[in-house]
Design an enzyme around this catalytic site. Sequence first.
Site, PDB file in Angstrom:
ATOM      1  N   HIS A   1       0.846  -1.298  -0.037  1.00  0.00           N
ATOM      2  CA  HIS A   1       0.136  -0.005   0.057  1.00  0.00           C
ATOM      3  C   HIS A   1       0.692   1.262   0.313  1.00  0.00           C
ATOM      4  CE1 HIS A   1       0.829  -0.601   4.810  1.00  0.00           C
ATOM      5  NE2 HIS A   1       0.634   0.817   4.493  1.00  0.00           N
TER       6      HIS A   1
ATOM      7  N   HIS B   1       3.970   7.407   3.826  1.00  0.00           N
ATOM      8  CA  HIS B   1       5.404   5.981   3.184  1.00  0.00           C
ATOM      9  C   HIS B   1       4.506   5.405   2.335  1.00  0.00           C
ATOM     10  CE1 HIS B   1       1.979   4.574   6.084  1.00  0.00           C
ATOM     11  NE2 HIS B   1       2.098   3.889   5.850  1.00  0.00           N
TER      12      HIS B   1
ATOM     13  N   GLU C   1       7.919   1.324   4.560  1.00  0.00           N
ATOM     14  CA  GLU C   1       7.095   0.446   5.990  1.00  0.00           C
ATOM     15  C   GLU C   1       7.062  -0.797   5.219  1.00  0.00           C
ATOM     16  OE1 GLU C   1       3.257   0.665   5.839  1.00  0.00           O
ATOM     17  OE2 GLU C   1       2.834  -0.312   8.323  1.00  0.00           O
TER      18      GLU C   1
HETATM   19 CO    CO Z   1       1.467   1.601   6.112  1.00  0.00          CO
END
Ligand code: CO
Length: 139
Positions: free
Chosen positions: A8, A81, A130
Site C-alpha cells: 500500500h 510512506h 514500511e
Molecule cells: Co502503512
Amino acid sequence: MTLGRLNHVGVATPSIEKSIAVYRDFLGATEIGEPFDVPAQKVRVCFVDTPNSQIELLEPLGEGSPIAKFLEKNPAGGQHHVCFEVPDIRAATAEMAAKGARVLGEPRIGAHGTPVIFLHPKDTGGVLVELMESPQDAH
Ligand code: CO
C-alpha cells in the site's frame, strides 16, 4: 532480503471522511473499507482498494501521533510512506540494520494485523519505507 509486493501507499489526512469523498466521488474508487483505530500506532486508518494495491488513509489518533507531526508540516495531508511486503519481518529487520539502515522502532503489529517496521527516509532516498510481513493467507 528480496523486496516483495507493494502492499500500500500511506496517505496522511486531517480527515478520513473528507479523503474518502475525494477517492470515492472525485477519483472513482469503489472499494473502500470502514475506518478503524490502530491505537498502537496512534492512527485511525481506512483502506481504499485499487485493483493492484491499496491506499492507506491515516488520520491522527490521540496525543503524540506521528501523523499529527506530519500534518503540522503538510496541513492538507499528503503522501506519507510506501509499504512493501517481506516474508519474515525479523530477518528483514536484522538484515537492514546490518546494512546500516536506521530501523524506526521494534516490529509491531500494523493495520493488516502482521508485524511492520519503518526505515528512516534518509536511508531510502527520502521516502519513508514500511516493511510488512506478508499475511499468511494473502497469496
Ligand atoms: Co502503512
